[in-house]
Write a protein that holds these residues in place. Structure first.
Motif, mmCIF file in Angstrom:
data_model
loop_
_atom_site.group_PDB
_atom_site.id
_atom_site.type_symbol
_atom_site.label_atom_id
_atom_site.label_comp_id
_atom_site.label_asym_id
_atom_site.label_seq_id
_atom_site.Cartn_x
_atom_site.Cartn_y
_atom_site.Cartn_z
ATOM 1 N N THR A 1 41.911 50.900 47.165
ATOM 2 C CA THR A 1 42.124 49.564 46.617
ATOM 3 C C THR A 1 42.268 48.532 47.721
ATOM 4 O O THR A 1 41.720 47.421 47.629
ATOM 5 C CB THR A 1 43.364 49.553 45.703
ATOM 6 O OG1 THR A 1 43.188 50.542 44.674
ATOM 7 C CG2 THR A 1 43.567 48.201 45.055
ATOM 8 N N GLU A 2 42.966 48.878 48.789
ATOM 9 C CA GLU A 2 43.116 47.963 49.925
ATOM 10 C C GLU A 2 41.756 47.696 50.575
ATOM 11 O O GLU A 2 41.451 46.557 50.941
ATOM 12 C CB GLU A 2 44.081 48.559 50.953
ATOM 13 C CG GLU A 2 44.309 47.682 52.156
ATOM 14 C CD GLU A 2 45.125 46.419 51.889
ATOM 15 O OE1 GLU A 2 45.121 45.535 52.766
ATOM 16 O OE2 GLU A 2 45.737 46.320 50.823
ATOM 17 N N THR A 3 40.923 48.713 50.673
ATOM 18 C CA THR A 3 39.586 48.549 51.245
ATOM 19 C C THR A 3 38.740 47.616 50.380
ATOM 20 O O THR A 3 38.046 46.739 50.899
ATOM 21 C CB THR A 3 38.892 49.919 51.398
ATOM 22 O OG1 THR A 3 39.682 50.731 52.263
ATOM 23 C CG2 THR A 3 37.495 49.785 51.959
ATOM 24 N N VAL A 4 38.813 47.786 49.072
ATOM 25 C CA VAL A 4 38.072 46.906 48.148
ATOM 26 C C VAL A 4 38.555 45.470 48.311
ATOM 27 O O VAL A 4 37.751 44.535 48.382
ATOM 28 C CB VAL A 4 38.242 47.383 46.686
ATOM 29 C CG1 VAL A 4 37.703 46.356 45.712
ATOM 30 C CG2 VAL A 4 37.555 48.730 46.486
ATOM 31 N N LEU A 5 39.867 45.275 48.410
ATOM 32 C CA LEU A 5 40.423 43.938 48.584
ATOM 33 C C LEU A 5 39.937 43.296 49.881
ATOM 34 O O LEU A 5 39.474 42.148 49.888
ATOM 35 C CB LEU A 5 41.951 43.992 48.572
ATOM 36 C CG LEU A 5 42.675 42.684 48.891
ATOM 37 C CD1 LEU A 5 42.356 41.616 47.861
ATOM 38 C CD2 LEU A 5 44.169 42.926 48.993
ATOM 39 N N VAL A 6 40.008 44.027 50.974
ATOM 40 C CA VAL A 6 39.592 43.487 52.271
ATOM 41 C C VAL A 6 38.108 43.133 52.254
ATOM 42 O O VAL A 6 37.705 42.070 52.737
ATOM 43 C CB VAL A 6 39.919 44.471 53.415
ATOM 44 C CG1 VAL A 6 39.256 44.054 54.719
ATOM 45 C CG2 VAL A 6 41.424 44.585 53.598
ATOM 46 N N VAL B 1 34.659 35.802 45.132
ATOM 47 C CA VAL B 1 35.711 35.160 44.343
ATOM 48 C C VAL B 1 35.863 35.818 42.977
ATOM 49 O O VAL B 1 36.979 35.969 42.472
ATOM 50 C CB VAL B 1 35.446 33.645 44.212
ATOM 51 C CG1 VAL B 1 36.476 32.974 43.330
ATOM 52 C CG2 VAL B 1 35.429 32.992 45.589
ATOM 53 N N LYS B 2 34.760 36.228 42.388
ATOM 54 C CA LYS B 2 34.832 36.875 41.072
ATOM 55 C C LYS B 2 35.640 38.170 41.149
ATOM 56 O O LYS B 2 36.513 38.421 40.312
ATOM 57 C CB LYS B 2 33.423 37.151 40.543
ATOM 58 C CG LYS B 2 33.410 37.706 39.152
ATOM 59 C CD LYS B 2 31.991 37.844 38.627
ATOM 60 C CE LYS B 2 32.006 38.415 37.221
ATOM 61 N NZ LYS B 2 30.671 38.521 36.657
ATOM 62 N N LEU B 3 35.375 38.995 42.152
ATOM 63 C CA LEU B 3 36.122 40.242 42.318
ATOM 64 C C LEU B 3 37.585 39.946 42.644
ATOM 65 O O LEU B 3 38.492 40.565 42.083
ATOM 66 C CB LEU B 3 35.500 41.115 43.399
ATOM 67 C CG LEU B 3 36.201 42.444 43.688
ATOM 68 C CD1 LEU B 3 36.327 43.292 42.423
ATOM 69 C CD2 LEU B 3 35.468 43.211 44.771
ATOM 70 N N LEU B 4 37.824 38.990 43.535
ATOM 71 C CA LEU B 4 39.204 38.622 43.873
ATOM 72 C C LEU B 4 39.956 38.147 42.637
ATOM 73 O O LEU B 4 41.120 38.500 42.432
ATOM 74 C CB LEU B 4 39.223 37.547 44.956
ATOM 75 C CG LEU B 4 38.812 38.005 46.344
ATOM 76 C CD1 LEU B 4 38.610 36.799 47.262
ATOM 77 C CD2 LEU B 4 39.829 38.965 46.930
ATOM 78 N N ASP B 5 39.302 37.359 41.803
ATOM 79 C CA ASP B 5 39.935 36.882 40.578
ATOM 80 C C ASP B 5 40.316 38.048 39.679
ATOM 81 O O ASP B 5 41.355 38.025 39.016
ATOM 82 C CB ASP B 5 38.997 35.920 39.852
ATOM 83 C CG ASP B 5 39.663 35.195 38.700
ATOM 84 O OD1 ASP B 5 40.898 35.004 38.726
ATOM 85 O OD2 ASP B 5 38.948 34.795 37.764
ATOM 86 N N ASN B 6 39.484 39.083 39.660
ATOM 87 C CA ASN B 6 39.764 40.254 38.822
ATOM 88 C C ASN B 6 40.866 41.147 39.378
ATOM 89 O O ASN B 6 41.619 41.742 38.607
ATOM 90 C CB ASN B 6 38.495 41.088 38.624
ATOM 91 C CG ASN B 6 37.528 40.435 37.680
ATOM 92 O OD1 ASN B 6 37.908 39.726 36.766
ATOM 93 N ND2 ASN B 6 36.247 40.657 37.903
ATOM 94 N N ILE B 7 40.959 41.258 40.693
ATOM 95 C CA ILE B 7 41.916 42.233 41.246
ATOM 96 C C ILE B 7 43.250 41.628 41.662
ATOM 97 O O ILE B 7 44.232 42.360 41.763
ATOM 98 C CB ILE B 7 41.314 43.047 42.412
ATOM 99 C CG1 ILE B 7 40.940 42.167 43.587
ATOM 100 C CG2 ILE B 7 40.129 43.864 41.942
ATOM 101 C CD1 ILE B 7 40.399 42.942 44.790
ATOM 102 N N LEU C 1 42.030 31.462 45.677
ATOM 103 C CA LEU C 1 40.649 31.523 45.206
ATOM 104 C C LEU C 1 39.889 30.253 45.581
ATOM 105 O O LEU C 1 38.729 30.315 46.004
ATOM 106 C CB LEU C 1 40.608 31.737 43.690
ATOM 107 C CG LEU C 1 41.131 33.074 43.180
ATOM 108 C CD1 LEU C 1 41.129 33.087 41.653
ATOM 109 C CD2 LEU C 1 40.352 34.244 43.744
ATOM 110 N N ASP C 2 40.537 29.110 45.434
ATOM 111 C CA ASP C 2 39.890 27.838 45.791
ATOM 112 C C ASP C 2 39.523 27.795 47.274
ATOM 113 O O ASP C 2 38.456 27.289 47.635
ATOM 114 C CB ASP C 2 40.798 26.658 45.446
ATOM 115 C CG ASP C 2 40.926 26.421 43.949
ATOM 116 O OD1 ASP C 2 40.119 26.976 43.173
ATOM 117 O OD2 ASP C 2 41.855 25.681 43.558
#
Length: 70
Positions: free
Chosen positions: A11-16, A24-30, A51-52
């Motif tokens: 999960t940390e790898t996906v976030l980074v 932004v779409k993935l960040l908004d989801n996670i 996000l902005d």
């Protein structure tokens, strides 16, 4: 529910990677809707502010720290 160490690393790898690619779409989801963090200058940053900043290209991350060894 038990969360494994491997799941945390994944999960940390996906976030980074989402941060580095400004996805932004993935960040908004996670990211949690109630996300708050303190920037180095002391400013409180909300999820929407984060996000902005990614949308506007104000934050550029090319490299992250080495993760802890598994």
């Amino acid at each position: 529910m038990k969360i494994s160490r491997e799941n945390v690393f994944h999960t940390e790898t996906v976030l980074v990677e989402a941060i580095k690619s400004r996805d932004v779409k993935l960040l908004d989801n996670i990211l949690h809707d109630d996300l708050l963090f303190i920037a180095p200058n002391g400013q409180v940053v909300t999820k929407q502010m984060d996000l902005d900043s990614h949308r506007a290209g104000e934050m550029l991350v090319e490299q992250s720290c080495q993760p802890l060894k598994k």
